[in-house]
Design an enzyme around this catalytic site. Structure first.
Site, PDB file in Angstrom:
ATOM      1  N   LYS A 172       0.886  -1.185   0.046  1.00 14.13           N
ATOM      2  CA  LYS A 172       0.018  -0.112   0.151  1.00 14.13           C
ATOM      3  C   LYS A 172       0.891   1.174  -0.008  1.00 14.13           C
ATOM      4  O   LYS A 172       1.973   1.241   0.625  1.00 14.13           O
ATOM      5  CB  LYS A 172      -0.951  -0.158   1.285  1.00 14.13           C
ATOM      6  N   SER A 209      -9.899   1.577   2.526  1.00 15.72           N
ATOM      7  CA  SER A 209      -8.766   2.434   1.869  1.00 15.72           C
ATOM      8  C   SER A 209      -7.657   1.566   1.080  1.00 15.72           C
ATOM      9  O   SER A 209      -7.008   1.879   0.184  1.00 15.72           O
ATOM     10  CB  SER A 209      -8.225   3.644   2.654  1.00 15.72           C
ATOM     11  N   SER A 220      -9.764  -0.701   6.893  1.00 10.12           N
ATOM     12  CA  SER A 220      -9.414  -0.365   5.792  1.00 10.12           C
ATOM     13  C   SER A 220      -8.567  -1.701   5.108  1.00 10.12           C
ATOM     14  O   SER A 220      -8.130  -1.669   3.926  1.00 10.12           O
ATOM     15  CB  SER A 220      -8.393   0.694   5.468  1.00 10.12           C
TER      16      SER A 220
HETATM   17  N1  GLN Z   1     -13.159   4.067   6.120  1.00 16.35           N
HETATM   18  C1  GLN Z   1     -12.513   4.545   7.340  1.00 16.35           C
HETATM   19  C2  GLN Z   1     -12.089   6.076   7.056  1.00 16.35           C
HETATM   20  O1  GLN Z   1     -12.314   6.555   6.138  1.00 16.35           O
HETATM   21  C3  GLN Z   1     -11.243   3.694   7.842  1.00 16.35           C
HETATM   22  C4  GLN Z   1     -10.065   3.967   6.952  1.00 16.35           C
HETATM   23  C5  GLN Z   1      -9.020   3.202   7.297  1.00 16.35           C
HETATM   24  O2  GLN Z   1      -8.846   2.159   7.991  1.00 16.35           O
HETATM   25  N2  GLN Z   1      -7.725   3.623   6.890  1.00 16.35           N
HETATM   26  O3  GLN Z   1     -11.540   6.671   8.153  1.00 16.35           O
END
Ligand code: GLN
Length: 511
Positions: A79, A154, A178
């Site tokens: 990532k 994400s 994410s």
């Molecule tokens: N969807 C969540 C957010 O937007 C989680 C993001 C994540 O785990 N990096 O913050």
């Protein structure tokens, strides 16, 4: 024999160890698949082919010399917010344009020490803020099961490239879901370790009290393998825990007899898509059939999780992202006449809309006058959420829940309404707030042929338990054998056993 790129980490490693092929062949096949498939999937931000082959040759040379690493010659997609020395690390943001990592994150260094190769920067939501990967400043990644759908986020690039066999395995990060959400939407395994289990050193911080690095893999055994290598205390991260790392792989094979699995009633609610609910219910019955007993439990603070998460995550993000000001990293606007103008104009030009929204929200909840009403209160609710989990883990060994209320939805469906988007995290964010561990394992498909993930939640340092439950479930079901058409197989190929799979020459064109 399946093609190299279709293999799991353990299968690829076995093939390399038998001497029936080289890491160069593996990486060449993988690069071929990326070249063809990623024009559609768009899972990678960057792939440096020459560097990938150089790394593969170096691994082959080490193998000839008799070196043995647990991951010698195995490529892993990363990532775009994890530092890999010499590679760009843009967090899918324009503000980090031109930044190259001067060092390896600890997780990367540990994988590298076992011989892993780092091939490709996987797309993500900018600074990991989002649930669909649509917040990337550079490209929109598509779901390999349906190119009109989101891959989740994400870590959507990581999930998509694993599902499309454009990677053997990948790393993601999980702050509020994410790793688990894209694993669920793309049909792979995603593990969020306990807070402190894996060092965060070299992971670009979003919300430091919630972030964890996690593996995204084709099966549970691979998740255990990668966690094994990455886990453990690190003096570079004061929040990493000096607890011994168990042998995760060795403990996978214990069965579920005598195990108690809890169903938190707040997670089985009307808002869950009926097709998702059907898959989860079948998975629960399946685990019961494997000898586990099922108990209903309650996590009463669940309705406050999303609000609590978004206050704490934004507060921490607003502080963490203050360092991106045009002075030390990446982008700097030209022609600013004074430093203040340079900071503000660089940040205005470099950050995308969602990141700005979070910085503004975070600054607001931390501002004097609102600090007690929002930030302090959120911390108190966080303590209640944690206490809820502590209580239920006295009654059961692990929890079974959906990962998300729906399967993958269409691109653009939720971008206009951030609150709707935030609700994708309703079943995942509490786990981060409590600092415990959870994984997503494929547990079925909707009638539209989109994968559904089962979430298995464990107590702090309960990775052994959740991996064991995941393994028992996975090995007695065959969801992982299904592959998306977009992964390059004809529909008839979809349910073949791995050993029966033929390598298909091309990907099919997309509808
Ligand atoms: N969807 C969540 C957010 O937007 C989680 C993001 C994540 O785990 N990096 O913050």
């Amino acid at each position: 024999m399946p093609a190299w790129n279709e293999l799991t980490v353990h299968a690829a490693k076995a093939r390399l160890d038998q001497g029936t092929g080289t890491s160069r062949e593996l990486v060449e096949t993988l690069l071929g698949a990326i070249r063809v498939r990623d024009t559609q999937i768009q899972g990678y931000l960057e792939v440096d082919e020459a560097d990938a082959l150089r790394q593969a040759d170096a691994a082959d040379a080490l193998r000839k010399k008799g070196c043995k690493g647990k991951l010698l010659g195995i490529p892993i997609a990363v990532k775009d917010l994890l530092n890999v020395q010499g590679q760009s690390c843009r967090c899918a943001s324009r503000i980090l344009e031109g930044y190259h990592s001067p060092y390896d994150a600890t997780a990367i260094a540990r994988l590298r020490a076992e011989g892993a190769l780092f091939v490709g920067r996987a797309n993500m939501d900018e600074f990991a803020m989002g649930s669909t990967t649509e917040n990337s400043a550079f490209k929109i990644t598509r779901n390999p099961w349906n190119l009109a759908c989101v891959p989740g986020g994400s870590s959507g690039g990581s999930g998509a490239v694993v599902a499309a066999d454009e990677a053997i395995a990948a790393l993601g990060t999980d702050t509020g879901g994410s790793v688990r959400l894209p694993a669920s939407f793309c049909g792979c395994v995603g593990l969020k370790p306990t807070y402190g289990r894996v060092s965060r050193y070299g992971l670009t911080a979003f919300a430091s009290s919630l972030d964890q690095i996690g593996p995204m893999t084709k099966d549970i055994r691979d998740a255990a393998l990668l966690l094994q290598v990455m886990a453990g205390h690190d003096t570079m991260d004061s929040t990493s825990i000096p607890a011994p790392v168990p042998d995760y792989e060795a403990n996978l094979r214990k069965d579920l007899a005598g195990m108690k699995l809890g169903l938190p009633k707040e997670y089985f609610i009307d808002g869950v898509d009926p097709e998702v609910a059907r898959c989860i219910q079948q998975a629960i019955r399946h685990c019961e059939g494997l000898g586990a007993s099922i108990v209903e439990v309650s996590l009463p603070a669940t309705p406050y999780a999303i609000a609590t998460y978004y206050i704490i995550a934004c507060a921490e993000a607003s502080a963490n992202l203050a360092r991106f000001d045009g002075v030390r990293y990446g982008l700097r606007v030209k022609d600013a006449t004074d430093p203040f103008a340079m900071y503000t104009r660089t940040r205005a030009a470099g950050f995308g809309t969602e990141v700005k929204r979070r910085i503004i929200l975070g600054t607001y909840v931390l501002s004097s006058g609102y600090y007690d009403a929002y930030y302090v209160r959120a911390q108190k609710v966080r303590a209640l959420i944690r206490a809820d989990f502590e209580k239920v883990f006295q009654l059961c060994d692990a929890l079974l829940t959906p990962v998300a209320p729906t399967a993958a939805y269409r691109l653009g469906e939720k971008t206009a309404d951030p609150l709707q988007m935030y609700l994708s995290d309703i079943f995942t964010a509490s786990v981060n707030l409590a600092g415990i561990c959870a994984l997503s394992v494929p547990c079925g498909f909707t009638s539209a042929n989109l994968p559904v993930g089962l979430q298995i939640v464990g107590p702090a340092f309960g990775e052994e338990t959740i991996l064991r439950v995941g393994f028992a479930y996975e090995q007695t079901t065959d969801w992982r054998l299904r592959k998306p058409d977009h992964g390059g197989r004809t529909p008839d190929d979809r349910r073949r056993k791995p050993e029966d799979r033929r390598r298909m020459p091309d990907v099919r064109s997309q509808p």
